[in-house]
Design a protein around this motif. Structure first.
Motif, short mmCIF file in Angstrom:
data_model
loop_
_atom_site.label_atom_id
_atom_site.label_comp_id
_atom_site.label_asym_id
_atom_site.label_seq_id
_atom_site.Cartn_x
_atom_site.Cartn_y
_atom_site.Cartn_z
N SER A 50 0.83 -1.20 0.00
CA SER A 50 0.00 0.00 0.00
C SER A 50 0.87 1.26 0.00
CB SER A 50 -0.92 -0.01 1.22
OG SER A 50 -1.73 1.12 1.24
N ARG A 51 1.90 1.26 0.83
CA ARG A 51 2.82 2.40 0.91
C ARG A 51 3.54 2.62 -0.43
NH1 ARG A 51 4.57 0.73 5.44
NH2 ARG A 51 6.26 -0.52 4.62
N GLN A 52 3.99 1.53 -1.05
CA GLN A 52 4.69 1.64 -2.33
C GLN A 52 3.77 2.17 -3.43
OE1 GLN A 52 6.29 -2.29 -2.93
NE2 GLN A 52 7.50 -2.17 -1.06
N ARG A 53 2.53 1.71 -3.43
CA ARG A 53 1.59 2.18 -4.44
C ARG A 53 1.26 3.65 -4.23
NH1 ARG A 53 -2.14 -3.29 -4.93
NH2 ARG A 53 -0.62 -4.43 -6.16
N ARG A 54 1.15 4.10 -2.99
CA ARG A 54 0.90 5.53 -2.73
C ARG A 54 2.09 6.36 -3.20
NH1 ARG A 54 -0.97 3.69 2.27
NH2 ARG A 54 0.92 4.47 3.27
N ALA A 55 3.30 5.87 -2.97
CA ALA A 55 4.50 6.58 -3.43
C ALA A 55 4.54 6.64 -4.95
CB ALA A 55 5.76 5.91 -2.89
N LEU A 56 4.17 5.57 -5.60
CA LEU A 56 4.12 5.53 -7.06
C LEU A 56 3.15 6.57 -7.59
CD1 LEU A 56 5.05 4.01 -9.64
CD2 LEU A 56 3.10 2.48 -9.30
N ALA A 57 2.01 6.71 -6.92
CA ALA A 57 0.99 7.67 -7.35
C ALA A 57 1.49 9.11 -7.27
CB ALA A 57 -0.26 7.50 -6.51
N LYS A 58 2.44 9.38 -6.38
CA LYS A 58 2.94 10.74 -6.19
C LYS A 58 4.02 11.14 -7.19
CE LYS A 58 1.95 10.79 -1.25
NZ LYS A 58 2.54 10.86 0.09
N LEU A 59 4.54 10.20 -7.94
CA LEU A 59 5.61 10.51 -8.89
C LEU A 59 5.08 11.35 -10.05
CD1 LEU A 59 7.47 7.09 -9.06
CD2 LEU A 59 8.14 9.13 -7.79
N ASP A 60 5.92 12.25 -10.55
CA ASP A 60 5.51 13.04 -11.71
C ASP A 60 5.74 12.25 -13.00
OD1 ASP A 60 8.24 13.19 -12.23
OD2 ASP A 60 8.41 15.30 -11.66
N ASP A 61 5.22 12.79 -14.09
CA ASP A 61 5.29 12.07 -15.36
C ASP A 61 6.73 11.84 -15.83
OD1 ASP A 61 2.55 11.79 -15.53
OD2 ASP A 61 2.28 13.64 -16.67
N GLY B 299 9.83 3.86 -17.40
CA GLY B 299 9.12 3.19 -18.48
C GLY B 299 7.65 2.98 -18.21
N LEU B 300 7.08 3.83 -17.34
CA LEU B 300 5.66 3.71 -16.99
C LEU B 300 4.89 4.92 -17.49
CD1 LEU B 300 6.04 2.57 -13.27
CD2 LEU B 300 5.47 1.14 -15.23
N THR B 301 3.61 4.72 -17.69
CA THR B 301 2.72 5.82 -18.04
C THR B 301 1.79 6.07 -16.87
OG1 THR B 301 1.01 4.40 -18.96
CG2 THR B 301 2.76 5.13 -20.48
N ARG B 302 1.09 7.19 -16.91
CA ARG B 302 0.10 7.49 -15.87
C ARG B 302 -0.99 6.42 -15.89
NH1 ARG B 302 0.83 9.69 -11.44
NH2 ARG B 302 2.18 11.15 -12.50
N ALA B 303 -1.33 5.89 -17.07
CA ALA B 303 -2.33 4.82 -17.17
C ALA B 303 -1.83 3.55 -16.47
CB ALA B 303 -2.65 4.53 -18.63
N ASP B 304 -0.55 3.24 -16.59
CA ASP B 304 0.03 2.09 -15.88
C ASP B 304 -0.14 2.27 -14.36
OD1 ASP B 304 0.95 0.96 -18.29
OD2 ASP B 304 2.91 1.96 -18.11
N VAL B 305 0.15 3.46 -13.90
CA VAL B 305 0.05 3.75 -12.46
C VAL B 305 -1.40 3.62 -12.01
CG1 VAL B 305 0.32 5.53 -10.70
CG2 VAL B 305 2.10 5.18 -12.41
N ASN B 306 -2.32 4.19 -12.77
CA ASN B 306 -3.73 4.12 -12.39
C ASN B 306 -4.21 2.67 -12.35
OD1 ASN B 306 -3.97 6.87 -12.08
ND2 ASN B 306 -4.58 7.20 -14.20
N ALA B 307 -3.75 1.85 -13.28
CA ALA B 307 -4.12 0.43 -13.27
C ALA B 307 -3.55 -0.26 -12.02
CB ALA B 307 -3.62 -0.26 -14.53
N GLU B 308 -2.33 0.08 -11.65
CA GLU B 308 -1.71 -0.50 -10.46
C GLU B 308 -2.46 -0.10 -9.19
OE1 GLU B 308 0.87 -2.78 -8.21
OE2 GLU B 308 0.71 -2.72 -10.39
N LEU B 309 -2.90 1.14 -9.14
CA LEU B 309 -3.60 1.64 -7.96
C LEU B 309 -4.97 0.99 -7.78
CD1 LEU B 309 -2.74 5.44 -8.22
CD2 LEU B 309 -1.69 3.72 -6.73
#
Length: 73
Positions: A32-43, A50-60
């Motif tokens: 949960s902590r790692q996913r929250r940190a991922l969500a805070k990263l800028d583009d 090698g990730l897109t915002r869509a990749d992050v949203n799918a992970e969340l």
């Protein structure tokens, strides 16, 4: 399938039921902590990985127990 049986199947423990619960809770908190940190990263940072915002949203959207099998050890 109950939530507890899901925990024990995904995160087996070697020291009894209390270890199963504590181990699973600790791992779920880390995911949960790692996913929250991922969500805070800028583009730009995501692009470096090698990730897109869509990749992050799918992970969340994934449940906390939905992790790669090599993380479950």
């Amino acid at each position: 399938m109950t939530l507890f049986s899901t925990f024990t199947r995904i995160f087996p423990a070697t020291h009894g039921a209390s270890a199963i619960g504590l181990s699973a809770i600790a791992k779920f908190a880390a995911v949960s902590r790692q996913r929250r940190a991922l969500a805070k990263l800028d583009d730009a940072a995501l692009l470096d990985m090698g990730l897109t915002r869509a990749d992050v949203n799918a992970e969340l959207k994934r449940p906390v127990w939905d992790v790669p099998s090599n993380w479950r050890g």
